[in-house]
Design a protein around this motif. Structure first.
Motif, PDB file in Angstrom:
ATOM      1  N   PHE A 123       0.832  -1.195   0.000  1.00  0.00           N
ATOM      2  CA  PHE A 123       0.000   0.000   0.000  1.00  0.00           C
ATOM      3  C   PHE A 123       0.871   1.252   0.000  1.00  0.00           C
ATOM      4  CE2 PHE A 123      -2.516   3.360   1.936  1.00  0.00           C
ATOM      5  CZ  PHE A 123      -3.652   3.298   1.159  1.00  0.00           C
ATOM      6  N   TYR A 124       1.964   1.227   0.757  1.00  0.00           N
ATOM      7  CA  TYR A 124       2.862   2.379   0.827  1.00  0.00           C
ATOM      8  C   TYR A 124       3.412   2.722  -0.562  1.00  0.00           C
ATOM      9  CZ  TYR A 124       7.053   5.126   1.727  1.00  0.00           C
ATOM     10  OH  TYR A 124       8.032   6.103   1.695  1.00  0.00           O
ATOM     11  N   LEU A 125       3.825   1.707  -1.304  1.00  0.00           N
ATOM     12  CA  LEU A 125       4.359   1.949  -2.648  1.00  0.00           C
ATOM     13  C   LEU A 125       3.313   2.627  -3.519  1.00  0.00           C
ATOM     14  CD1 LEU A 125       6.298  -1.388  -3.320  1.00  0.00           C
ATOM     15  CD2 LEU A 125       7.279   0.879  -2.899  1.00  0.00           C
ATOM     16  N   GLY A 126       2.056   2.198  -3.372  1.00  0.00           N
ATOM     17  CA  GLY A 126       0.994   2.817  -4.145  1.00  0.00           C
ATOM     18  C   GLY A 126       0.773   4.268  -3.783  1.00  0.00           C
ATOM     19  N   THR A 127       0.931   4.606  -2.514  1.00  0.00           N
ATOM     20  CA  THR A 127       0.714   5.999  -2.098  1.00  0.00           C
ATOM     21  C   THR A 127       1.750   6.944  -2.690  1.00  0.00           C
ATOM     22  OG1 THR A 127       2.037   5.817  -0.051  1.00  0.00           O
ATOM     23  CG2 THR A 127      -0.313   5.246   0.086  1.00  0.00           C
ATOM     24  N   LEU A 128       2.891   6.405  -3.097  1.00  0.00           N
ATOM     25  CA  LEU A 128       3.941   7.262  -3.667  1.00  0.00           C
ATOM     26  C   LEU A 128       3.517   7.876  -4.998  1.00  0.00           C
ATOM     27  CD1 LEU A 128       7.156   5.173  -2.846  1.00  0.00           C
ATOM     28  CD2 LEU A 128       6.120   7.047  -1.547  1.00  0.00           C
ATOM     29  N   LEU A 129       2.459   7.305  -5.624  1.00  0.00           N
ATOM     30  CA  LEU A 129       1.946   7.870  -6.870  1.00  0.00           C
ATOM     31  C   LEU A 129       0.980   9.028  -6.613  1.00  0.00           C
ATOM     32  CD1 LEU A 129       1.222   4.663  -8.987  1.00  0.00           C
ATOM     33  CD2 LEU A 129       3.187   6.198  -9.142  1.00  0.00           C
ATOM     34  N   MET A 130       0.536   9.191  -5.372  1.00  0.00           N
ATOM     35  CA  MET A 130      -0.393  10.272  -5.046  1.00  0.00           C
ATOM     36  C   MET A 130       0.335  11.608  -4.989  1.00  0.00           C
ATOM     37  SD  MET A 130      -2.587   8.556  -1.948  1.00  0.00           S
ATOM     38  CE  MET A 130      -3.496   7.032  -2.166  1.00  0.00           C
ATOM     39  N   THR A 131      -0.434  12.678  -4.963  1.00  0.00           N
ATOM     40  CA  THR A 131       0.173  13.982  -4.743  1.00  0.00           C
ATOM     41  C   THR A 131       0.762  13.989  -3.328  1.00  0.00           C
ATOM     42  OG1 THR A 131      -1.857  14.931  -3.825  1.00  0.00           O
ATOM     43  CG2 THR A 131      -1.546  15.078  -6.210  1.00  0.00           C
ATOM     44  N   PRO A 132       1.796  14.771  -3.075  1.00  0.00           N
ATOM     45  CA  PRO A 132       2.412  14.788  -1.738  1.00  0.00           C
ATOM     46  C   PRO A 132       1.405  15.059  -0.625  1.00  0.00           C
ATOM     47  CG  PRO A 132       3.802  15.956  -3.300  1.00  0.00           C
ATOM     48  CD  PRO A 132       2.525  15.637  -4.029  1.00  0.00           C
ATOM     49  N   GLU A 133       0.460  15.984  -0.847  1.00  0.00           N
ATOM     50  CA  GLU A 133      -0.514  16.316   0.196  1.00  0.00           C
ATOM     51  C   GLU A 133      -1.400  15.120   0.528  1.00  0.00           C
ATOM     52  OE1 GLU A 133      -0.135  18.009  -2.582  1.00  0.00           O
ATOM     53  OE2 GLU A 133       0.540  20.033  -2.063  1.00  0.00           O
ATOM     54  N   ARG A 134      -1.915  14.469  -0.505  1.00  0.00           N
ATOM     55  CA  ARG A 134      -2.794  13.330  -0.277  1.00  0.00           C
ATOM     56  C   ARG A 134      -2.038  12.157   0.317  1.00  0.00           C
ATOM     57  NH1 ARG A 134      -6.320  14.017  -5.764  1.00  0.00           N
ATOM     58  NH2 ARG A 134      -7.969  15.293  -4.862  1.00  0.00           N
ATOM     59  N   ARG A 135      -0.829  11.953  -0.166  1.00  0.00           N
ATOM     60  CA  ARG A 135      -0.013  10.848   0.348  1.00  0.00           C
ATOM     61  C   ARG A 135       0.204  10.988   1.852  1.00  0.00           C
ATOM     62  NH1 ARG A 135       5.498  11.937  -1.815  1.00  0.00           N
ATOM     63  NH2 ARG A 135       4.374  11.638  -3.771  1.00  0.00           N
ATOM     64  N   ARG A 136       0.579  12.167   2.280  1.00  0.00           N
ATOM     65  CA  ARG A 136       0.853  12.389   3.702  1.00  0.00           C
ATOM     66  C   ARG A 136      -0.409  12.224   4.533  1.00  0.00           C
ATOM     67  NH1 ARG A 136       5.026  16.794   4.580  1.00  0.00           N
ATOM     68  NH2 ARG A 136       3.328  18.034   5.437  1.00  0.00           N
ATOM     69  N   ALA A 137      -1.530  12.714   3.999  1.00  0.00           N
ATOM     70  CA  ALA A 137      -2.789  12.606   4.727  1.00  0.00           C
ATOM     71  C   ALA A 137      -3.208  11.148   4.896  1.00  0.00           C
ATOM     72  CB  ALA A 137      -3.883  13.386   3.997  1.00  0.00           C
ATOM     73  N   VAL A 138      -3.035  10.343   3.848  1.00  0.00           N
ATOM     74  CA  VAL A 138      -3.367   8.912   3.921  1.00  0.00           C
ATOM     75  C   VAL A 138      -2.473   8.222   4.945  1.00  0.00           C
ATOM     76  CG1 VAL A 138      -3.237   6.742   2.645  1.00  0.00           C
ATOM     77  CG2 VAL A 138      -4.374   8.712   1.624  1.00  0.00           C
ATOM     78  N   TRP A 139      -1.208   8.586   4.986  1.00  0.00           N
ATOM     79  CA  TRP A 139      -0.299   8.007   5.987  1.00  0.00           C
ATOM     80  C   TRP A 139      -0.806   8.314   7.399  1.00  0.00           C
ATOM     81  CZ3 TRP A 139       4.881  10.223   3.642  1.00  0.00           C
ATOM     82  CH2 TRP A 139       5.213   9.490   2.488  1.00  0.00           C
ATOM     83  N   ALA A 140      -1.228   9.550   7.618  1.00  0.00           N
ATOM     84  CA  ALA A 140      -1.694   9.946   8.955  1.00  0.00           C
ATOM     85  C   ALA A 140      -2.919   9.142   9.362  1.00  0.00           C
ATOM     86  CB  ALA A 140      -2.002  11.443   8.972  1.00  0.00           C
ATOM     87  N   ILE A 141      -3.852   8.937   8.427  1.00  0.00           N
ATOM     88  CA  ILE A 141      -5.047   8.150   8.727  1.00  0.00           C
ATOM     89  C   ILE A 141      -4.670   6.700   9.004  1.00  0.00           C
ATOM     90  CG2 ILE A 141      -7.182   7.217   7.743  1.00  0.00           C
ATOM     91  CD1 ILE A 141      -7.481   9.898   6.243  1.00  0.00           C
ATOM     92  N   TYR A 142      -3.770   6.159   8.181  1.00  0.00           N
ATOM     93  CA  TYR A 142      -3.347   4.772   8.371  1.00  0.00           C
ATOM     94  C   TYR A 142      -2.759   4.563   9.768  1.00  0.00           C
ATOM     95  CZ  TYR A 142      -0.589   0.528   8.201  1.00  0.00           C
ATOM     96  OH  TYR A 142      -0.055  -0.695   8.508  1.00  0.00           O
ATOM     97  N   VAL A 143      -1.889   5.472  10.184  1.00  0.00           N
ATOM     98  CA  VAL A 143      -1.235   5.315  11.483  1.00  0.00           C
ATOM     99  C   VAL A 143      -2.251   5.385  12.621  1.00  0.00           C
ATOM    100  CG1 VAL A 143       0.363   6.404  13.110  1.00  0.00           C
ATOM    101  CG2 VAL A 143       1.040   6.069  10.724  1.00  0.00           C
ATOM    102  N   TRP A 144      -3.210   6.294  12.527  1.00  0.00           N
ATOM    103  CA  TRP A 144      -4.216   6.357  13.596  1.00  0.00           C
ATOM    104  C   TRP A 144      -5.008   5.053  13.652  1.00  0.00           C
ATOM    105  CZ3 TRP A 144      -9.397   5.793  14.354  1.00  0.00           C
ATOM    106  CH2 TRP A 144      -9.872   6.188  15.599  1.00  0.00           C
ATOM    107  N   CYS A 145      -5.393   4.534  12.500  1.00  0.00           N
ATOM    108  CA  CYS A 145      -6.153   3.279  12.464  1.00  0.00           C
ATOM    109  C   CYS A 145      -5.328   2.125  13.032  1.00  0.00           C
ATOM    110  CB  CYS A 145      -6.575   2.951  11.036  1.00  0.00           C
ATOM    111  SG  CYS A 145      -7.827   4.056  10.347  1.00  0.00           S
ATOM    112  N   ARG A 146      -4.061   2.094  12.696  1.00  0.00           N
ATOM    113  CA  ARG A 146      -3.218   1.020  13.199  1.00  0.00           C
ATOM    114  C   ARG A 146      -3.054   1.118  14.718  1.00  0.00           C
ATOM    115  NH1 ARG A 146      -0.212  -2.947  11.419  1.00  0.00           N
ATOM    116  NH2 ARG A 146       1.354  -3.753  12.854  1.00  0.00           N
ATOM    117  N   ARG A 147      -2.837   2.318  15.211  1.00  0.00           N
ATOM    118  CA  ARG A 147      -2.687   2.490  16.658  1.00  0.00           C
ATOM    119  C   ARG A 147      -3.971   2.092  17.388  1.00  0.00           C
ATOM    120  NH1 ARG A 147      -0.439   8.409  17.797  1.00  0.00           N
ATOM    121  NH2 ARG A 147       0.420   7.525  19.716  1.00  0.00           N
ATOM    122  N   THR A 148      -5.112   2.429  16.800  1.00  0.00           N
ATOM    123  CA  THR A 148      -6.396   2.063  17.403  1.00  0.00           C
ATOM    124  C   THR A 148      -6.557   0.553  17.423  1.00  0.00           C
ATOM    125  OG1 THR A 148      -7.361   4.145  16.618  1.00  0.00           O
ATOM    126  CG2 THR A 148      -8.895   2.393  17.259  1.00  0.00           C
TER     127      THR A 148
END
Length: 401
Positions: A123-148
């Motif tokens: 999934f991380y490799l796929g996010t590298l194709l996103m715009t920098p803003e969207r990529r970073r935002a998706v990472w932030a959501i992923y981390v919160w979900c994982r921590r939860t």
């Protein structure tokens, strides 16, 4: 057990029905369109694969699908409002006082990316194709979900209490109000200030963790559906505003959210079918009790862990239902912005193959773990990339074949 995998999309107007939602506050407050509160009178029930129509007005005792659909409607209203302003693109970042030090915020996003790269490589490799803003935002959501998810499935899960989840929800409220506790919270706090993300799906995921603390059986698919929404379908609702809808998409915003929900449900159902033996070892059965009984099976058969003809027949039906949800998801991935499609297609194709692996194991999900081998993963990635490049209209024709 939750599936922290992002996304899903389907162009059917009323593919599911779902839960209540409240307006979000984060540095600024957005109001949901009152028209989004109207009750829909029809839904597609994927529990049997047959359309079943009902009226929420005539039947005040609503199904889980009808309750959850309320969340879809209200979240879609937020996105429609945002699309009207900027076609869901971040042409100009919204000013926010959520974090004062921009360098620290950049560090927070980078750390989220590192966590995503470590635990969700494909999934991380796929996010590298996103715009920098969207990529970073998706990472932030992923981390919160994982921590939860780690609260109830991680190494310290045995020490987690309802009080701990209450504190986690308070912390969630604070970060939505621009008061993050740590660097990971800061990244998500910044994200929700920029995108039309509502707090309710986040709260619902925490509710799924509460269910794991107190509930180990599900009487029917309606109960199981709600659990799957809580722990996995919510991720899709969190992600759509960030991933964006293609400007050329003719699909309604609600249908895009329905599809996002469908992939989450499909992923979680797949997790459940893959992990039957592992869950049984912890005294948990995530399969509908009434359907087990109809198949002539019981919890004791699961704890015995013996593959029988009854079990094979039962599993065929469960796998068929999961594939129906994947089918709904496939129809709508094309409606996402082009830069966001690849990671979604990759996760969909790879997760769907776990069902094939269960079949290849002769439905032995008691002692054999179904997984997708590296060779199949390598083959799937370019296929996912090719589909991500296709225009929505052409891809829709391909999926419908």
């Amino acid at each position: 057990m939750s599936a922290v995998l992002l996304w899903v999309v389907c162009p059917k107007e009323n593919a599911h029905s779902l839960l209540s939602l409240v307006p979000r506050n984060c540095c600024t407050q957005r109001r949901c369109n009152n028209s989004s509160n109207k009750l829909l009178s029809s839904k597609l029930s994927l529990s049997s694969g047959v359309a079943a129509y009902s009226s929420a007005v005539a039947n005040p005792s609503r199904s889980s699908e009808e309750r959850v659909y309320e969340v879809v409607l209200k979240q879609a209203a937020l996105v429609r409002e945002k699309r009207g302003e900027s076609a869901l693109g971040l042409k100009k970042p919204i000013e926010t006082d959520c974090t004062a030090d921009w360098d620290l915020l950049n560090d927070a996003y980078e750390r989220c990316g590192e966590v995503c790269a470590e635990y969700a490589k494909t999934f991380y490799l796929g996010t590298l194709l996103m715009t920098p803003e969207r990529r970073r935002a998706v990472w932030a959501i992923y981390v919160w979900c994982r921590r939860t998810d780690e609260l109830v499935d991680g190494p310290n899960a045995t020490h987690i209490t309802p009080k701990a989840l209450e504190r986690w929800e308070t912390r969630l409220n604070d970060l939505f109000e621009g008061r993050p506790y740590d660097m990971y919270d800061a990244a998500l706090s910044d994200t929700v200030s920029k995108y039309p993300v509502d707090i309710q799906p986040f709260k619902d995921m925490i509710e799924g963790m509460r269910l794991d603390l107190r509930k180990s059986r599900y009487e029917n698919f309606d109960e199981l559906y709600l659990y799957c929404y809580y722990v996995a379908g919510t991720v899709g609702l969190m992600s759509v505003p960030v991933m964006g809808i293609a400007p050329e998409s003719k699909a309604s915003t609600e249908s895009v959210y329905n599809a996002a929900l469908a992939l989450g449900i499909a992923n979680q159902l797949t997790n459940i079918l893959r992990d039957v033996g592992e869950d049984a070892s912890r005294g948990r059965v995530y399969l509908p009790q009434d359907e087990l009984a109809q198949a002539g099976l019981s919890d004791e058969d699961i704890f015995r862990g013996k593959v029988t003809d009854k079990w094979r027949s039962f599993m065929k039906g469960q796998i068929k239902r999961a594939r129906l949800f994947f089918d709904e998801a496939e129809k709508g991935v094309a409606e996402l912005s082009s830069a966001s499609r690849w990671p979604v297609w990759a996760s969909l194709l790879l997760y769907r193959q776990i069902l094939d692996a269960i079949e290849a194991n002769d439905y032995n999900n008691f002692t054999k773990r179904a997984y997708v081998g590296k060779a199949k993963k390598l083959i799937s990635l370019p296929i996912a990339y090719g589909r991500a490049l296709m225009e929505p209209s052409k891809l829709a024709k391909l999926v419908m074949r």
